[in-house]
Design a protein around this motif. Structure first.
Motif, PDB file in Angstrom:
ATOM      1  N   ASN A 158       0.799  -1.224   0.000  1.00 20.35           N
ATOM      2  CA  ASN A 158       0.000   0.000   0.000  1.00 20.35           C
ATOM      3  C   ASN A 158       0.836   1.280   0.000  1.00 20.35           C
ATOM      4  O   ASN A 158       0.319   2.354  -0.300  1.00 20.35           O
ATOM      5  N   GLY A 161       4.784   2.200  -3.826  1.00 23.75           N
ATOM      6  CA  GLY A 161       5.005   3.193  -4.873  1.00 23.75           C
ATOM      7  C   GLY A 161       5.542   4.501  -4.323  1.00 23.75           C
ATOM      8  O   GLY A 161       6.441   5.117  -4.899  1.00 23.75           O
ATOM      9  N   LYS A 162       5.003   4.927  -3.173  1.00 26.64           N
ATOM     10  CA  LYS A 162       5.469   6.162  -2.555  1.00 26.64           C
ATOM     11  C   LYS A 162       6.924   6.043  -2.114  1.00 26.64           C
ATOM     12  O   LYS A 162       7.728   6.954  -2.338  1.00 26.64           O
ATOM     13  N   VAL A 343       1.153   9.200  -6.499  1.00 29.11           N
ATOM     14  CA  VAL A 343       1.325   7.927  -7.200  1.00 29.11           C
ATOM     15  C   VAL A 343       0.380   6.852  -6.674  1.00 29.11           C
ATOM     16  O   VAL A 343      -0.133   6.029  -7.445  1.00 29.11           O
ATOM     17  N   GLU A 344       0.098   6.843  -5.365  1.00 30.88           N
ATOM     18  CA  GLU A 344      -0.796   5.829  -4.810  1.00 30.88           C
ATOM     19  C   GLU A 344      -2.267   6.226  -4.930  1.00 30.88           C
ATOM     20  O   GLU A 344      -3.157   5.400  -4.740  1.00 30.88           O
ATOM     21  N   GLY A 347      -2.381   6.750  -9.530  1.00 28.80           N
ATOM     22  CA  GLY A 347      -1.932   5.560 -10.244  1.00 28.80           C
ATOM     23  C   GLY A 347      -0.748   5.850 -11.138  1.00 28.80           C
ATOM     24  O   GLY A 347      -0.417   7.012 -11.419  1.00 28.80           O
ATOM     25  N   ARG A 348      -0.118   4.775 -11.618  1.00 32.08           N
ATOM     26  CA  ARG A 348       1.092   4.918 -12.427  1.00 32.08           C
ATOM     27  C   ARG A 348       0.788   5.385 -13.853  1.00 32.08           C
ATOM     28  O   ARG A 348       1.413   6.309 -14.377  1.00 32.08           O
ATOM     29  N   GLU A 465      -1.721  -1.145 -15.022  1.00 29.20           N
ATOM     30  CA  GLU A 465      -1.724  -0.406 -13.756  1.00 29.20           C
ATOM     31  C   GLU A 465      -1.373  -1.365 -12.625  1.00 29.20           C
ATOM     32  O   GLU A 465      -1.966  -2.429 -12.498  1.00 29.20           O
ATOM     33  N   LYS A 467      -0.975  -0.163  -9.286  1.00 28.34           N
ATOM     34  CA  LYS A 467      -1.316   0.466  -8.004  1.00 28.34           C
ATOM     35  C   LYS A 467      -2.063  -0.513  -7.095  1.00 28.34           C
ATOM     36  O   LYS A 467      -3.036  -1.138  -7.503  1.00 28.34           O
TER      37      LYS A 467
END
Length: 491
Positions: A158, A161-162, A343-344, A347-348, A465, A467
């Motif tokens: 969760n 990505g951050k 980003v979270e 999304g990417r 994606e 995420k």
């Protein structure tokens, strides 16, 4: 006593050590920006313009990228054989040796134990300098592949990505830091532009390179304190140690669940070992390679490596041009924060496509301005539009995807291929820019603008994606895309 919640502080500390590798990545690749013109004059003084042409200077300036290709290519083998942590320790040693050697490339010609005075430029000295830059490049190549891999493998899904995006922040902060240090070094060389320029040719560029020794040494020392990643520990049959690290990060109950997921993917690797790299289809490897290719083909390192030269072409003096690179670095840091905190949520894929559109606008506008011979505030604005668009998208998000998009069983080798492609693309783009800019600066920028448009189309049609998905989910994602059987017992 059991730990049911885990420790975010511990997680942030070990990720914080890993992202120093990102800082060194940015520092090493951007230090050349302030030094390259003085370096060119230094070698031309000894070798002449015929012996040290613009094309040769382009190669010397970009020579670290040869090492980056090597480092990226061997990162998979090293990460698999030596582990993520030990590979990063080796990269820190290479950073340190490169900084010392670039400062005093005459060291290779030492015949006694007296202190060395700088020598006049020779072909031998040029190749010694290139050798030391290549060593640093190998360190960058290793860090660029393994730092995001390390962070991704210790991070909960969760916030993965951050946390990986913070690695990109460290890269940009490293660039900003070296822009500032280069500016200070230059300003301390004298009280007039003429004196400063003369001392830049003799000692200034050397001091810029040696300044990297401090963060390189800090990185190596702190790495001794961090653990190996749980996924590497499972790969090397140290399940208890892996569970201990997972428990400290995620809590006891969650650690057992994650450990079972990791072990299941390892069992799946053993079942499908004969299929190797393409066990999950060819597309996943191609997507990783194209992510790397487009991140460089849009021309970002042309702006980063030759920032001072670009600003001087706009009419800025040496010191003012250095200050403008610092301003650009501050803008880059700000927009990297945009990516970190969205980003979270966004999304990417959306961030990549928005960034591609912004980069296309910036580069095509710059191309038009170059064709019209316009060098003013408008030019600076579109440079900022371009770099800001990259920093909020392809800068951090490409590394996030490369670190998480590959299934556990092929990650080390697939990341190595993707990173090698990235550095080969970087080498080609950076080495050819001085020559292309002599032919047509506007034409070069237009080419980068076209690649920006193509990058948006690539993301729309090919990039999934990721995420909110765990690293173990990547196995099923690509098995389904390739039409192979899904692993039913992985959530």
């Amino acid at each position: 006593m059991t730990n049911e919640s885990g420790s975010k502080g511990y997680l942030y500390c070990i990720c914080g050590v890993a992202i120093i590798g990102g800082l060194l990545f940015g520092y090493d690749t951007a230090v050349i920006s302030g030094a390259e013109q003085a370096l060119q004059k230094f070698f031309q003084t000894g070798l002449g313009e015929n012996g040290y042409s613009t094309f040769v200077h382009g190669f010397v300036t970009s020579s670290a990228l040869v090492g980056c290709v090597i480092g990226g290519a061997i990162s998979g083998v090293m990460a698999g054989k030596l582990g993520r942590k030990n590979s990063l320790i080796i990269s820190s040693i290479l950073f340190f040796l490169s900084a010392l050697g670039s400062y005093m490339p005459e060291f290779l010609f030492r015949t006694d134990f007296s202190f060395y005075q700088p020598k006049e430029a020779t072909n031998g000295l040029k190749w010694a300098f290139i050798l030391y830059r290549v060593l640093g490049g190998i360190g960058v190549g290793l860090a660029s592949a393994i730092c995001p891999m390390y962070i991704a493998e210790v991070s909960p899904a969760n916030i993965r990505g951050k946390l990986v995006s913070w690695n990109q922040f460290a890269i940009i902060f490293g660039q900003l830091l070296v822009y500032a240090i280069n500016t200070v070094i230059r300003s301390c060389l004298g009280d007039t532009e003429k004196v400063i320029d003369e001392r830049m040719i003799t000692v200034g560029w050397r001091r810029m390179f040696v300044s990297e020794c401090v963060p390189a040494a800090l990185f190596g020392i702190l790495l001794i304190l961090v653990p190996k990643t749980p996924r590497y520990l499972v790969l090397t049959n140290r399940d208890e140690k892996a569970e201990s690290v997972l428990a400290r990060i995620n809590g006891t109950s969650k650690a057992k669940e994650i450990l079972e997921e990791i072990k299941e993917t390892i069992r799946n690797e053993n079942n499908e070992k004969s299929e190797g790299l393409f066990a999950y289809g060819v597309v996943v490897v191609i997507v990783g390679m194209l992510l790397s290719f487009f991140q460089q083909a849009v021309g970002i390192n042309v702006v980063l490596y030759y920032a001072k030269r670009i600003f001087e072409n706009m009419g800025a003096s040496g010191n003012v041009a250095m200050i403008q690179t610092v301003v650009m670095g501050i803008v880059n840091v700000f927009f990297t924060f945009v990516a970190i905190f969205t980003v979270e949520k966004v999304g990417r894929r959306p961030l990549l496509m928005i960034g591609s559109i912004g980069m296309a606008i910036g580069m095509i506008a710059l191309s038009v301005l170059m064709f019209c011979n316009v060098y003013n505030l408008t030019t600076l604005i579109f440079i900022i539009v371009y770099t800001a668009s990259f920093m909020m998208s392809w800068g951090p998000i490409c590394w996030v995807l490369i670190s998480e998009i590959f299934p556990n069983t092929i990650r080390a080798n697939a990341v190595a291929i993707a990173v090698a492609v990235q550095w080969i693309s970087n080498l080609i783009v950076s080495t050819t820019f001085p020559y292309l800019s002599e032919l047509s600066v506007g034409g070069a920028y237009l080419m980068y603008g076209i690649f920006s448009i193509l990058s948006a189309l690539f993301v729309y049609f090919m990039v999934p994606e990721t995420k909110g998905k765990t690293l173990e989910d990547m196995n099923n994602l690509w098995l389904e895309r390739s039409g192979k059987k899904k692993i039913d017992n992985i959530v």
